[in-house]
Design a protein around this motif. Sequence first.
Motif, PDB file in Angstrom:
ATOM      1  N   ARG A 299     -13.843 -15.319  52.486  1.00 23.74           N
ATOM      2  CA  ARG A 299     -14.223 -14.206  51.604  1.00 23.74           C
ATOM      3  C   ARG A 299     -13.002 -13.675  50.857  1.00 23.74           C
ATOM      4  N   ASP A 300     -11.890 -13.548  51.578  1.00 26.59           N
ATOM      5  CA  ASP A 300     -10.666 -13.059  50.943  1.00 26.59           C
ATOM      6  C   ASP A 300     -10.187 -14.020  49.859  1.00 26.59           C
ATOM      7  N   ALA A 301     -10.250 -15.329  50.168  1.00 28.82           N
ATOM      8  CA  ALA A 301      -9.775 -16.323  49.207  1.00 28.82           C
ATOM      9  C   ALA A 301     -10.638 -16.289  47.942  1.00 28.82           C
ATOM     10  N   ALA A 302     -11.946 -16.162  48.121  1.00 32.01           N
ATOM     11  CA  ALA A 302     -12.853 -16.124  46.968  1.00 32.01           C
ATOM     12  C   ALA A 302     -12.558 -14.903  46.099  1.00 32.01           C
ATOM     13  N   MET A 303     -12.276 -13.784  46.762  1.00 28.82           N
ATOM     14  CA  MET A 303     -11.973 -12.550  46.030  1.00 28.82           C
ATOM     15  C   MET A 303     -10.655 -12.687  45.270  1.00 28.82           C
ATOM     16  N   ALA A 304      -9.646 -13.276  45.945  1.00 26.27           N
ATOM     17  CA  ALA A 304      -8.339 -13.460  45.313  1.00 26.27           C
ATOM     18  C   ALA A 304      -8.465 -14.376  44.093  1.00 26.27           C
ATOM     19  N   TYR A 305      -9.257 -15.444  44.263  1.00 31.06           N
ATOM     20  CA  TYR A 305      -9.482 -16.389  43.164  1.00 31.06           C
ATOM     21  C   TYR A 305     -10.162 -15.688  41.987  1.00 31.06           C
ATOM     22  N   ALA A 306     -11.161 -14.883  42.291  1.00 25.41           N
ATOM     23  CA  ALA A 306     -11.891 -14.168  41.230  1.00 25.41           C
ATOM     24  C   ALA A 306     -10.956 -13.214  40.487  1.00 25.41           C
ATOM     25  N   GLU A 307     -10.103 -12.527  41.235  1.00 23.72           N
ATOM     26  CA  GLU A 307      -9.181 -11.578  40.600  1.00 23.72           C
ATOM     27  C   GLU A 307      -8.166 -12.299  39.721  1.00 23.72           C
ATOM     28  N   LYS A 308      -7.663 -13.454  40.230  1.00 27.75           N
ATOM     29  CA  LYS A 308      -6.689 -14.218  39.465  1.00 27.75           C
ATOM     30  C   LYS A 308      -7.304 -14.705  38.165  1.00 27.75           C
ATOM     31  N   ASN A 309      -8.526 -15.208  38.246  1.00 24.84           N
ATOM     32  CA  ASN A 309      -9.233 -15.672  37.054  1.00 24.84           C
ATOM     33  C   ASN A 309      -9.427 -14.556  36.045  1.00 24.84           C
ATOM     34  N   ALA A 310      -9.788 -13.398  36.553  1.00 22.82           N
ATOM     35  CA  ALA A 310     -10.028 -12.252  35.664  1.00 22.82           C
ATOM     36  C   ALA A 310      -8.733 -11.877  34.943  1.00 22.82           C
ATOM     37  N   GLU A 311      -7.621 -11.895  35.681  1.00 22.82           N
ATOM     38  CA  GLU A 311      -6.316 -11.579  35.072  1.00 22.82           C
ATOM     39  C   GLU A 311      -5.949 -12.587  33.999  1.00 22.82           C
ATOM     40  N   ARG A 312      -6.189 -13.865  34.309  1.00 29.19           N
ATOM     41  CA  ARG A 312      -5.886 -14.929  33.358  1.00 29.19           C
ATOM     42  C   ARG A 312      -6.637 -14.706  32.051  1.00 29.19           C
ATOM     43  N   LYS A 313      -7.893 -14.335  32.188  1.00 25.69           N
ATOM     44  CA  LYS A 313      -8.744 -14.109  31.012  1.00 25.69           C
ATOM     45  C   LYS A 313      -8.149 -12.998  30.150  1.00 25.69           C
ATOM     46  N   ILE A 314      -7.692 -11.941  30.801  1.00 24.50           N
ATOM     47  CA  ILE A 314      -7.110 -10.817  30.066  1.00 24.50           C
ATOM     48  C   ILE A 314      -5.851 -11.264  29.335  1.00 24.50           C
ATOM     49  N   LYS A 315      -4.985 -12.026  30.050  1.00 27.36           N
ATOM     50  CA  LYS A 315      -3.736 -12.485  29.444  1.00 27.36           C
ATOM     51  C   LYS A 315      -4.002 -13.334  28.207  1.00 27.36           C
ATOM     52  N   LYS A 316      -4.997 -14.239  28.360  1.00 27.98           N
ATOM     53  CA  LYS A 316      -5.374 -15.113  27.242  1.00 27.98           C
ATOM     54  C   LYS A 316      -5.785 -14.289  26.025  1.00 27.98           C
ATOM     55  N   ALA A 317      -6.557 -13.257  26.290  1.00 29.44           N
ATOM     56  CA  ALA A 317      -7.096 -12.410  25.211  1.00 29.44           C
ATOM     57  C   ALA A 317      -5.970 -11.676  24.496  1.00 29.44           C
ATOM     58  N   VAL A 318      -4.914 -11.330  25.273  1.00 33.61           N
ATOM     59  CA  VAL A 318      -3.784 -10.595  24.690  1.00 33.61           C
ATOM     60  C   VAL A 318      -2.868 -11.513  23.926  1.00 33.61           C
TER      61      VAL A 318
END
Lengths: 318, 100
Positions: A299-318
């Motif tokens: 569960r922790d790994a899935a959450m960490a992965y989801a957060e990392k992906n979300a951050e990546r998306k933001i960086k890409k957008a910027v």
Amino acid sequence: MSEKEIKNLEEIFDQKIARDEKIEPKDWMPEKYRQTHIRQMSQHAHSEIVGMLPEGNWISRAPSLRRKVALLAKVQDEAGHGLYLYSATETLGVSREELYEQLHSGKAKYSSIFNYPTVTWADIGAIGWLVDGAAIINQVPLCNTSFGPYARAMVRVCKEESFHQRQGYEIMLTLSKGTKAQKEMAQDALNRWWWPSLMMFGPTDDKSTHTAQSMKWKLKRKTNDELRQQFIDQTVPQAEILGLSIPDKDLKWNEERKSYDFGEINWDEFWQVVKGHGPCNRERLQTRVNAWENGAWVRDAAMAYAEKNAERKIKKAV
Amino acid sequence: MSDKKEQKKNWPLWEVFVRSKNGLEHRHFGSLHAADAAMALENARDVYTRRNEGVSIWVVESKHITASNPEHNGELFEPANDKVYRHPTFYDLPDEVKHM
């Protein structure tokens, strides 16, 4: 709010239920209604989840592929039923984590029937036929209960439940038409599951504390004794078709009542199991706790992965 | 009970909407927990459509839904109550007029 205002709200609330109107999560409700529903719905959810364990025990040893896929599908349905019910319970403002914590700490109960062991393949047949049969009788009236999310979850559960009972009965039918040893195995399973199944309807009406309030809120439409009688009357003829005998020497058709009379239930055993002293209470709870704790890193790994992906998306957008 | 390691963060709650067949709208089916949208879709498939209940699934994180408060239903919906002229029966027409 003053006492008088609350009393007024309670009256409006009671009238709503009496008119068969549903209560939805954000509507005003008496605190006792909320608490009773959290308790009953979460117990129901816990029962579905713990109920997977006795049957899961036989998935890898099912006697044919047909039986195996059916049992897998049934156990998966039970997981689904648990999830419908948990999410319906969460609408009352309690979190999933709190509900799990109550189960894992032993504070919340689940149906005692799952504290009995499944020692032979015939037990899988007996569970589908008797335990799911009893569950259906308990659950069908809940499709019309007053709390909307509970009623909607139960409609879905009941639709899926009839396959469970039929697959169980088919297992019993095959065994009772089989060799002498197979028929004996089926009879043995019936002997062990009959009485615990009757206990699933709860204490007798004169001992049941919640009945009156639950009737008013439509959490119950019939009493424990009425439901138990209904189960016995519909199950006895099914046992006759199997050529198996119900392990109750006092069981007798009562022409006057148009119902079966039956023997005394061992309530000492019932309360022992409820209090945690059944054959498998500790094992069931421990298995459940282990599954939760050993899955924490996933569960922790899935959450960490989801957060990392979300951050990546933001960086890409910027 | 054994001492538990505190879980870092719980999976958020998602609401699930399913279109049961083309031509019908997506309808609220229930909710579930998932780490992200992709997992929410997969979980929704497993939890809510095990028997071909749908042809399309929407998931939305529950925190993004703004709901009206039933306690304010009076103010919110009252304006519709006294506007009977929005309904066809408000208008008096002679019986001889057909197809209207």
